[in-house]
Structures are given as C-alpha cells and as structure tokens.
Write an enzyme that holds these catalytic residues in place. Structure first.
Site: not given
Lengths: 558, 532
Positions: B325-327
């Site tokens: 997530d949230e890369v």
C-alpha cells in the site's frame, strides 16, 4: 516514627563481603556517595545502543556503588534462604518465584548447556522471623551482586534484611538490575559488582483507589497492588465506599451492600481478605476507609433509617444511635479483614444542610444545644471513639483538623488534600500527617505533569526535626469519577512512580533541579519497565496524564 | 456419556420444562452471550458448579497430547472464578443442581490449525443427570475451545452464595462462524508492544471468538524482529530492547495457535520499509531518499527471500501479508541509478511498482504461502496479481464487490468503519459494517473470507491498546461470527448485551472502554459498568 529501627550489628555479614571484594579489586573503591553521581545517567538515544547504559533504578536507592563488569544470570538461578527469619521465609520464597518470572520473562527459562553463568545463586538472609506487616516495619536491605570467584566465599547475589519485607524491596531492586540482552539472548547485569544499601525515607507511601464511583474487579485491584510493589509503594488506601455505591459485604448489616451498583459489582468478605493477603505477600498494607458522615448516601439503600429523610439523604443521620451502631458493626466486621494499624474515617466535605432541614434532626440539635458544626464534630469524634475501641488509629481528612483541631483524638493522623501548608500546621499541633495535596498528588487531575508530581515535597515548610518525624509520608489518590478498570492504570502510572521516588529516596537526591533530565530518563525507563511487565503505564512526557503517545517512537523517549 | 444419552436427556428436559424457548424466536433480550450463537435455547433454572468441576473426555477421538484442551479448561476455570474465593462448603446446595463437570467430545484427532478449520460446536447444559455434566461436541479441538468460551459466558459468580452458577439452564446451543477469517491487526513498528501485551491481546481475542492476529511487524519507523538470514535487519529496532527474537515470535505463534488463533505475519513492501535500511543501507535508493525499497537492486529481493524463508519456519498460517500500500515512487525516479534501471527495463514508476509486488508474490509462493496484499495492488493491476492473492480492502467501501467480481478473494477492513485508530468510529459503526454489502451471488459471497479490525500504532502503545481495541472490536467480532439473520438490524438492540460483554472483559482484567461514546473514552461520571 519508625518502630523497628535497623540493628546495625545485623549488617555485618554483607559489609564483610563488601570489604572483601574491595581487597580483591583494589581498583574498585567503595565510595558511598549521592547516587546520581555514580549511576551513569547518559541514555543513548541512538537507534541501536548496546544496552550498557540502560541500567536504571527506580526509586533511587539511598546508597550504592557499581563497577564495570557485565555478568550473566543463570535462568536456573537457585535460592538459598538463611538467617533467623525461617518462619517468614514463605513470603520471600513466593516472591522469588514471582521475580524469577519477571527477570526471565523474555529469555529462555532453562540454562543453555555448556554455558557457565556468572550468577547462579541468590542468597537471602533475613534476621527477624516476625512476618507481621505494620506501619513502620523495617524495609531496609542490602544487596550485593558480584561474580563468584574460585576459592571465594563471596556470595553471588546476596540480599540481607532485618525483615522479610526489606528482602522484598531488595528483590525488586535486583529485578531492575537484570536486563535481557537481545544480542546475547541472556539476562545480564551491567556495571557489576553492585553494592546497594537502601531504606525508605517515609514509612507511609500510599496510593488510594476509589471503588465506589466505579467498581473494580478483584483481578484489577490485584494488578494495581502488584504494580505498586514495583515502585516500592507500601500502603493501598482502599476508599471502598462512598455516596455512589456500597460494594462491600458487611455480615453484621447484610443489607448494606444492596447499595452496590448491581449484584455483580460487589466484594465478599473473602474477596477483601484475599486482597489483604495478596497485598501482604508484596509488603503492602491495606488501609480501609469508611468516609463518614458526608460520603455515605449509598448506605441508606439497605437501611433508609440512616438517611435524615428519604428526600434528604446525606450526611448520615447524626441524631440516631442506629447510625453509630451501624458504624460500629461495619468496623467490627472490617477489623477481622484489615489488620493494618491505621483506619481511615474520612470526614471531608460535610454539607450539613440536611441536618438543619430535616425536622427530627433539627429537633435533636436543639435538644442537644448543638449547631450543625458542633454536630459534625460530635459525629467525627464519636466515630473516632469507635475506631479506637477496635484498636485502630484513626486517620481523618484535613477538614476535621481545620474545623476542630484541639478536639481531635491526639492519635489522629491528619490526611491533607485541600492544598499546601496543612501538614506544617498539623505537626505543629503534634498530630501526625499524610501529604496528598490535590494540586500535585491527585491522579484524577490530568493536568499535572510528572515533574509537578515529582517535586512536591511532603516536608515543605517543616524545619523542626521532631515535627518532620510526624509526617508519616504521602499518598497519591486515584479518585474514580472518570476512572474505571479501562483507564485507571494509565492514570496512575507513571505519575504515581514520581511520587514513589519522592517518598522512598533521599531528599537531596530527589530535590536538585539539575538532575531533572536524568530523572526524566530514569522515569521513562521505569515506565517502559512497567509496560514490559504488562502494566499499561502512559507516556511520561505528555503534559496531560493518561494521554496517548503523540506519534510513533521508542518507549524510552516518550 | 455418548451423544445418544445426551439426546435422551434433552428429550427429558423438553418434557419436564415447558419454559424452554424455541430456537427460532429466542428472546435475545434476555441473552448475554457475545457473539450471538447460531441457535440458542435456554430455560429458567439455576445450576451450580461443583468445587471439583472436572473435564471429561470419554468418547473423544482427540488425544490432547499437546494439552490444548486441558489448558483451555484450566483457563476456563480461571476466568469464571475471576479471583473470587469460592465457597468450599457447598453442602447447603441441592446436590441435584450441581454440575459435576464438562464432557468434551472431539471427533477429529488432529489439532492442526489451518485456515478454514472446522470451528463448529454444540454446547448443552442439561438440568438433569446423575450427576449432571455440561456437554460440548465439536469436530475439532478449536471448535471445542469456542464451546468452552460460550460456557464461560453462561456462568457467573453469585456474591451472596459464593458459588459459580449457571443461569437460565437448560441450555442448548449450536454454533459456527459465518466467516472463516475474523481478524485483528496489531502494529509493532510505530510502537513496540511488549510480549505480555501481545499475549493479553490474544487472550482477549478468544473471548470474542476472533481467530486471526494480523501482526504488522515492520514498517517505516522500526524493524523489531530478528531475522536470522539477515541479522542486521533488527538494527532498525527503536532500541536494543524494543525487539522480538525469532524464539519470541515462535512463542507468540504457539501461544495463539493453542487458543485457535492464526498469526498472519506482514512485511509491507515496497512502500513501508524504510527501517530495513538501518541494517542494510543498500536497500535504500539512497541515504537521503530512503523509501520505497530499491527496486533495481537484486539484493532487495534476496533480503525479501531471506525474510520469507525465515518466516516459513515460524509463521505456519497459509497466508503471508505482503503489504503493497501507499507506495510513493518519487525516490525511484529521482535516484539516478534507479531511473537509469527503469529506462533500461522500459518501466515507468507505476510499472516498477507492479514488477516489485509481483516479484515479491513469486517469492512468497515459492515458500508455500498464499498472499494477502493491500487493495492498491488490486486497484492498480488487479488482473496481474497471482490468483492466490487475497485482496485486503482498507481505503473505503465498495472494494470487496469489485474484487470478488474479478474472482479474487477479499478481506474487508474499510477504514471508515473498521480502523480502530479512528476514534470517532463508534461501536455502532463497527457493528453495522456488513462485509457482503452489494454482493448477492453465493459464489461471490464465498470469496469474502472475512474481515479485520485494524489497530494501527501511531498513537497506540502498551498503555492504551486494550481500551482502543475493546469494546469496538467485539462489535465487529459479532458481525463476523453471527449468522446475518441473527444480527441486530439496529445496533441499539444489542447495547446492553455489549455493555455486559465489556464488563466481562473488565472482570477478566481486560481494560475495555465504556460502551457509551466513541473510541477509548473515559467514563463520563460515576456509575455501574453495566450502564456505561
């Protein structure tokens, strides 16, 4: 006021060991100094430190020296008890098992084969076989932690104490010296050899818990008591009853606990006895409180006659003998539960309007030619007589002293709470005093940060040595209007620990403001120790008590 | 006593006790069991537990060589005694009302805990017998553990008589979970959680019949776990003592497994991994641009392989969580050697993200794991994900229906309702969050394996975790356990039962917060636990 002062001749064994060590290690100088100078208080803020600087003690012992060795501790640490204290040894034996679990919580519980540990044995020497726990019991101890060399008679770990309760304090200190090292996967003692001589500054180091505003299950009360022992607090002041609920069973007046919130929010006599005995095993006295006449509305749920009238229900009806019969009955039943010498009779915040406005009470006042203030005094003194007749020393909140100091029984212990400057007045009149100034030591005041708690001094304003002797100590108070089993522990800790060091350690060691940052580091370390033992102590640095961590980070810097 | 005997007794009860309430229209208002079972019937009698209350396993095919059942039985006694002193002299009690023990019959000899293990149980407490035994029957020991938990909730200490009583007997309960994945996430990277704290969380999960501890071990902030293959990784711990040895991780897995709880380990790659580089700086794109992990460096994948290889020896659950997530890929494009590599490969940054996630998936598969990834991986390249992927929803509602329509499995954790760190999410929100919203086809419904409440650790440590988790996690636990038709349509109907469960947690030493108000509130004023 200490009734069992340490007998110096009992200290010879450890002192001998200690000087023996000095002969072996001439480089190791036995300097007893103010601890903050010998204990390295530099705390690594590095992401990855070697743990060497993370040996911190809380509360600070009165005298100690340390060296520069690192010693390993055997998970199969053996236990040898000696001295004349055989009859009381069961208390230390149980404590040894408890502390073994704490010390080796994070490591393997069995010795690694082929490894020779530096510390394999704990010797506990207790001189007195008296296991009675009382106010002023001798809590002093000596602790030696040194490597066992061949042909040497030096003990590996030796705790020497006059009473079994001193030995318990020594075990706690020992447990704080033992650090699990994640690299070596072994429990280590850094900076050995250690030689510690320690004793409390005050004999009364209390924490109160209010189980009337909210009920606390027995299990939760035990958790609180267990955590108190980590900070060397020694009086659990149980504010059992108040106007909101009456959870305790009183066999002589079996309707009283109808005043409990529900049938499930109660304590049986056996529950209370279990709490007292659990506390005793940890060297903690239980001081019970019956707060009369002002905080007692819940009594009338079972016995409505105790109310002035059903529409005016507090304070207790001063005009009826039945009121004092009930108090007498409660105290008679409680005497079989609570062996502690002190008993708290409350006496605070008495609003006497109901006495004036209820016709039969008003009539009684007129018949006895009393003002309501006179009646308040009459009530408190009569309750004191009942407590004294049960061989109890009465403790009363300060309003009683403020209102009629010359009338109080001279044995009375005055419990300060309204503000500063009360203990100086009480001891000047020859009374003993407990310090709980609400501005600093009421834990439900969330806006008091740790350092305000820490720097509150019970002897403030008392110069005369004989008057200082009359200050028994102090107490932090966990009132429960907005605390319950979901948040009490983090409201109590770590601020109660700040007061605990104030009450245990030397005044000069805890008063210099330049130790502030190192004290903070030590307190943060102690807070992390509490959480590692499963006690939910809140972050130290937050201004407001019980507030969550402000962001991600290490326990040691929050 | 075999099953036939029990059925005979039930028949007897039906004949003598006309007050047995039928299963269908059970008066739920008088029940205080949480989560609500599939079916319940109860009566009005009161029985007492014998002082020598015993465990009997006659007729069981399960040998309990590992002692799971025996330990659970002793834990049961502990929680129902609740530290009270029980009246030793029970002579005043009518002996015909004393329950001598509990008989547990388990049909499967195996105690292997795997995803989808049969958790069904039947519990009955008859009012007649010579002597009376409570009776639990289950396919597996893990079903039996749930039966013991339910039994503990129909027992209570009577303060007046000092005995443990079973109220509303006779009881007949049949029960099984609605979803096989009922999770709680803990985050040991933002704050370290000491071992006893984690164990206590596991204990409390069993009370609510949750069965997956999702251990978000590592993140940007710290790397507390020992990885034998790459021993410098835990240099990324906050301090030398805020760490877990692999032995401790194994101890957590063992502790959980013995309570019927899976441990789902997570490494969140490539985006939440800055702390890895404290031990191995070459995992960072550069020393001043340290996240995500360097996609261009083979060493990165060797380290992931080493970690998952070490994991596979300890974390035996079928799944491993790979995050994803949230890369934020800006470090990749701004770091010269990586941007050169991207050009050579013909990747834009988003393709490199896909490349990373899929390569990590391959590594996990090679170690025998199925994979769980946060939903961004599905949102960006769902069709490329391994078919063994379970998509972990978090961003919002409506994701599960898209995931299952694409034929992948899903875990629901929409943050607005099931993130415990959102203190403004009330227990009613937690209770009402339906994982199968807008999913009607049975074969698609079957792909939603369950849900999870998430206790992110930015503001959570050993001091406040319990009251932030409870009681709201319990509200979700009932949603995940109880058949849809037995769930309250209006959460208000279950307020008092939840308050009751919260007081039970308090009694067992779990610091569950008051039910009234949003997350982790202090009680507003004095009062009974049962009314707050």
């Amino acid at each position: 006021m200490s009734s069992n002062s340490p007998k110096p001749n009992n200290r010879t064994i450890l002192l001998f060991f200690f000087f023996f060590i000095s002969l072996i290690f001439p480089f190791f100088l036995p300097v007893f100094v103010n601890s903050s100078r010998t204990l390295s208080l530099h705390k690594s803020k590095l992401r990855f430190d070697d743990g060497q600087n993370l040996t911190f003690l809380w509360p600070l012992p009165s005298q100690f020296t340390s060296g520069n060795q690192t010693l390993t501790v055997d998970p199969n640490l053996s236990f040898v008890f000696s001295g004349n204290g055989g009859r009381s040894s069961y208390i230390v034996e149980e404590a040894f098992q408890r502390y073994k679990n704490i010390i080796f919580k994070y490591s393997s519980k069995v010795s690694k084969s082929g490894v020779v540990y530096d510390l394999q044995k704990l010797n506990v020497i207790v001189h007195s076989d008296n296991d009675e726990l009382q106010l002023g019991v001798d809590e002093s101890y000596s602790l030696l932690v040194a490597k066992n060399y061949e042909h040497s008679i030096i003990g590996e770990i030796t705790i020497e104490a006059n009473s079994v309760y001193g030995a318990l304090r020594g075990l706690e200190t020992l447990s704080q010296l033992c650090v699990f090292d994640y690299g070596a996967k072994t429990v280590l003692v850094f900076k050995a050899p250690w030689f510690i001589q320690d004793k409390p500054r005050f004999e009364f180091r209390g924490l109160s818990l209010d189980t009337s505003r909210h009920y606390y299950p027995v299990d939760v009360i035990k958790q609180v008591i267990e955590s108190m022992s980590y900070a060397k607090l020694n009086v659990f002041h149980w504010h059992i009853l108040d106007e909101e609920s009456f959870p305790l069973e009183v066999p002589r007046y079996p309707n009283l606990w109808r005043g409990a919130y529900t049938k499930w929010e109660r304590y049986t006599v056996e529950d209370a006895q279990e709490i007292v005995s659990f506390a005793k095993m940890r060297g903690i006295n239980v001081m019970a409180e019956v707060d009369v006449p002002g905080h007692a509305e819940s009594w009338g749920k079972g016995y409505p006659d105790l109310w002035p009238s059903s529409s005016c229900t507090e304070p207790l009806d001063v005009s009826k003998n039945f009121t004092f019969d009930v108090i007498s009955g409660i105290l008679a039943d409680m005497r079989e539960i609570f062996p502690f010498k002190l008993f708290h009779l409350g006496g605070d915040e008495v609003n006497t309007d109901c006495w004036n406005s209820t016709p039969h009470v008003k009539q009684w006042l007129q018949d006895h030619n009393m003002t309501t203030k006179d009646a308040y005094q009459y009530f408190v003194l009569r309750a004191q007589e009942i407590a004294l007749s049960h061989n109890w020393t009465p403790v009363n909140w300060e309003e009683t002293f403020n209102a009629f100091p010359s009338k109080l029984n001279p044995q009375t212990v005055v419990h300060n709470w309204l503000g500063p400057g009360v203990c100086p007045k009480a001891v000047a009149k020859g009374f003993r005093c407990i310090f709980s100034n609400q501005g600093v030591w009421y834990l439900d005041h969330l806006d008091v940060p740790w350092d305000d708690v820490y720097f509150a001094e019970p002897l403030e304003g008392i110069k005369d040595a004989s008057e200082q002797q009359l200050v028994l100590g102090g107490e932090v108070c966990m009132w429960s209007e907005t605390a319950d089993p979901s948040n009490a522990q983090q409201t109590i800790w770590p601020r109660a620990a700040a007061a605990a060091e104030r009450l245990w350690s030397n005044r000069d060691a805890t008063s210099a403001t330049d130790t502030n940052s190192s004290t903070l580091n030590r307190l943060e370390y102690f807070r992390c120790l509490l959480t590692r033992r499963g006690i939910p102590a809140a972050p130290v640095r937050n201004h407001y008590g019980r507030s969550p961590p402000t962001g991600p980070g290490s326990c040691y810097v929050q | 006593m075999g099953r036939k005997g029990v059925q005979k007794i039930f028949l007897g009860i039906l004949l003598v006790n006309v007050l047995v309430i039928s299963v269908a229209d059970v008066d739920k208002k008088r029940l205080n069991i949480w989560p609500m079972p599939v079916s319940v019937s109860y009566g009005r009698d009161r029985l007492y537990l014998s002082n020598e209350f015993e465990l009997k396993t006659d007729g069981s095919k399960y040998s309990d060589a590992s002692g799971i059942l025996k330990d659970a039985f002793f834990s049961l006694l502990d929680v129902i005694k609740g530290d009270h002193v029980i009246e030793v002299n029970a002579s005043s009690l009518d002996p015909s009302l004393v329950i001598k023990g509990i008989q547990v019959v388990i049909l499967s000899p195996s105690d292997e805990l795997q995803h989808g293990v049969d958790e069904t149980y039947k519990l009955s407490v008859p009012v007649q017998g010579n002597p009376i035994y409570a009776y639990v029957e289950a396919q597996t020991v893990y079903g039996a553990l749930h039966g013991l938990q339910t039994f503990s909730q129909v027992c209570r200490f009577n303060f007046a008589t000092r005995v443990i009583e079973v109220y509303q007997a006779p009881w007949t309960i049949f029960d099984q979970p609605r979803f096989s994945y009922r999770g709680l996430l803990i985050d040991t990277s933002r704050h370290f959680l000491p071992l006893p704290v984690i164990k206590k969380v596991i204990d409390s999960m069993t009370y609510a019949k949750l069965n997956v501890l999702h251990w978000h071990i590592v993140d940007t902030q710290s790397f507390p776990l020992e990885i034998p293959s790459y021993p410098k990784l835990w240099n990324g711990a906050y301090s030398s003592s805020e760490r877990y040895t692999m032995d401790e991780a194994a101890e957590i897995v063992r502790y959980a497994q013995r309570r019927g709880i899976h441990v789902l380990a997570e490494i969140d790659v490539p985006g939440h991994a800055q702390s890895w580089g404290f031990g191995y700086p070459s995992l960072w794109p550069s020393t001043n641009c340290t996240q995500p992990l360097d996609v261009s460096n083979n060493f990165t994948f060797k380290v992931i392989d080493g970690i998952l290889s070490d994991f596979s020896k300890v974390f035996k659950y079928r799944f491993v969580h790979l995050g994803g997530d949230e890369v934020d890929t800006s470090c990749w494009t701004s770091t010269p050697h990586i941007s050169k590599w991207l050009k050579k490969k013909g990747f834009n940054a988003s393709e490199a993200y896909q490349y990373f996630v899929l390569k990590a998936q391959q590594i996990a598969l090679s170690h025998g794991y199925e994979i769980i990834n946060w939903e961004e991986t599905f949102n960006n390249f769902g069709s490329k994900l391994s078919r063994k992927t379970v998509v972990h929803n978090w961003l919002g509602g409506g994701v599960a229906q898209r995931v299952v329509a694409a034929g992948l499995r899903c875990i629901v954790s929409n943050q607005d309702k099931w993130y415990l760190d959102h203190l403004d999410a009330t227990w009613q929100d937690f209770y009402s969050n339906e994982p199968l919203t807008n999913i009607t086809k049975p074969e698609q419904q079957a792909l939603v394996i369950g849900g999870e409440v998430c206790m992110w650790g930015e503001h959570i440590d050993g001091s406040d975790i319990e009251q932030t988790i409870w009681p709201r996690a319990a509200a979700a636990a009932e949603r995940l356990w109880t058949p849809y038709d037995n769930l309250a349509k209006n959460p208000r109907e279950v307020t008092s039962r939840l308050a009751h469960f919260r007081c039970l947690l308090n009694r067992r030493g779990v610091a569950a917060a008051p039910v009234s108000g949003p997350g982790r509130v202090a009680p507003e004023e004095p009062g009974s636990c049962y009314s707050q």
